[in-house]
Design a protein around this motif. Sequence first.
Motif, PDB file in Angstrom:
ATOM      1  N   PHE A 182      -2.784   2.437  -7.960  1.00  0.00           N
ATOM      2  CA  PHE A 182      -1.591   3.224  -8.284  1.00  0.00           C
ATOM      3  C   PHE A 182      -1.866   4.169  -9.445  1.00  0.00           C
ATOM      4  N   GLN A 183      -2.523   3.653 -10.492  1.00  0.00           N
ATOM      5  CA  GLN A 183      -2.817   4.469 -11.668  1.00  0.00           C
ATOM      6  C   GLN A 183      -3.814   5.572 -11.348  1.00  0.00           C
ATOM      7  N   PHE A 184      -4.782   5.269 -10.482  1.00  0.00           N
ATOM      8  CA  PHE A 184      -5.766   6.271 -10.083  1.00  0.00           C
ATOM      9  C   PHE A 184      -5.093   7.429  -9.354  1.00  0.00           C
ATOM     10  N   VAL A 185      -4.180   7.111  -8.452  1.00  0.00           N
ATOM     11  CA  VAL A 185      -3.469   8.154  -7.701  1.00  0.00           C
ATOM     12  C   VAL A 185      -2.643   9.028  -8.644  1.00  0.00           C
ATOM     13  N   SER A 186      -1.898   8.416  -9.552  1.00  0.00           N
ATOM     14  CA  SER A 186      -1.060   9.198 -10.472  1.00  0.00           C
ATOM     15  C   SER A 186      -1.905  10.040 -11.420  1.00  0.00           C
ATOM     16  N   ILE A 205       0.826  -1.210   0.000  1.00  0.00           N
ATOM     17  CA  ILE A 205       0.000   0.000   0.000  1.00  0.00           C
ATOM     18  C   ILE A 205       0.859   1.258   0.000  1.00  0.00           C
ATOM     19  N   LEU A 206       1.934   1.248   0.784  1.00  0.00           N
ATOM     20  CA  LEU A 206       2.839   2.406   0.807  1.00  0.00           C
ATOM     21  C   LEU A 206       3.497   2.595  -0.550  1.00  0.00           C
ATOM     22  N   ASN A 207       3.869   1.501  -1.193  1.00  0.00           N
ATOM     23  CA  ASN A 207       4.449   1.601  -2.535  1.00  0.00           C
ATOM     24  C   ASN A 207       3.442   2.169  -3.524  1.00  0.00           C
ATOM     25  N   VAL A 208       2.183   1.765  -3.389  1.00  0.00           N
ATOM     26  CA  VAL A 208       1.128   2.244  -4.283  1.00  0.00           C
ATOM     27  C   VAL A 208       0.921   3.744  -4.115  1.00  0.00           C
ATOM     28  N   ILE A 209       0.799   4.197  -2.868  1.00  0.00           N
ATOM     29  CA  ILE A 209       0.483   5.605  -2.609  1.00  0.00           C
ATOM     30  C   ILE A 209       1.656   6.509  -2.979  1.00  0.00           C
ATOM     31  N   TYR A 210       2.819   6.229  -2.405  1.00  0.00           N
ATOM     32  CA  TYR A 210       3.981   7.082  -2.678  1.00  0.00           C
ATOM     33  C   TYR A 210       4.406   6.981  -4.144  1.00  0.00           C
ATOM     34  N   GLY A 211       4.398   5.764  -4.682  1.00  0.00           N
ATOM     35  CA  GLY A 211       4.776   5.589  -6.080  1.00  0.00           C
ATOM     36  C   GLY A 211       3.812   6.287  -7.022  1.00  0.00           C
TER      37      GLY A 211
END
Length: 290
Positions: free
Chosen positions: A188-192, A116-122
């Motif tokens: 991940f794609q949604f955040v970016s 989850i941390l990788n998803v958010i920060y990444g």
Amino acid sequence: MWRKLRKNRYFRTFMTTVAVIGSALLQTFVIQAFIRPAGLLSGGFTGIAILIDRVTSLFGINLSTSLAMVILNIPVAWACSKSISRRFTFFSLLQVFLASLFLKIFHFAPIFEDVILNVIYGGVLYGFCIVLALRGNASTGGTDFIALYVSNKTGNSIWTSVFVGNVVLLCIFGAIFGWDYAGYSILFQFVSTMIVSTFHHRYERVTLQITTSKGLEMTDAYVKIFRHGISCVDAIGGYSKKHMYLLHTVVSSYEVADIITLLHEVDEHVIVNMFRTQQFYGGFYRAPME
């Protein structure tokens, strides 16, 4: 002074080069420190390149991500170069080549073990790597070319449509490698995508309502520099009872700072009210991407 610097060709080239290098370096860092350790797949052509790399590895074939990124981007860049300027296309391809080169040169270690941390920060950093390239009048290539090509034609942002296309890609990824990681990749794609939509407003239009006592001088100065229509209406100040002018114009959001600077040069007491334009019908000049 800043407006004069921005018009200087060498200064603009320098700033674009810095943005492209920074974007490629940040993209490399995100791929190596967040995407790969978490087993994620990014969107766009980078995601397709990673997918090709993983699928071919299942059959004992080694087609590296960096090579696939270059192969995928060249034909799309050529197809879109007629609508998007050659300068923009060149620096976008430079970003792709540098990112491919940096993936070979640098080896960034993972920071988090938690997915989850990788998803958010990444996701946040990957979004900023795209924004950095776009702010420098370049892009990260791939679907950015397609998105900007369509936006240049229609005047509307299509990042939401790009996200939908990436979700389809990620579903293919999930069918092959597992739905858990596909779900994380979609997040991940949604955040970016949200980061790009929040910080990149080139295709957002705004209306400027300008109150000034120097209406004719201001319209002359405005029309001389900016190629948008502007209406000038006589008005009376409700408090001062003095003769005033009320000006209306619709512009792209990235032009606002330069326009307000010009307005203050003509009338230091000018009053400007800005609000977002939801719909616009009629001819609208949009400066080409340089």
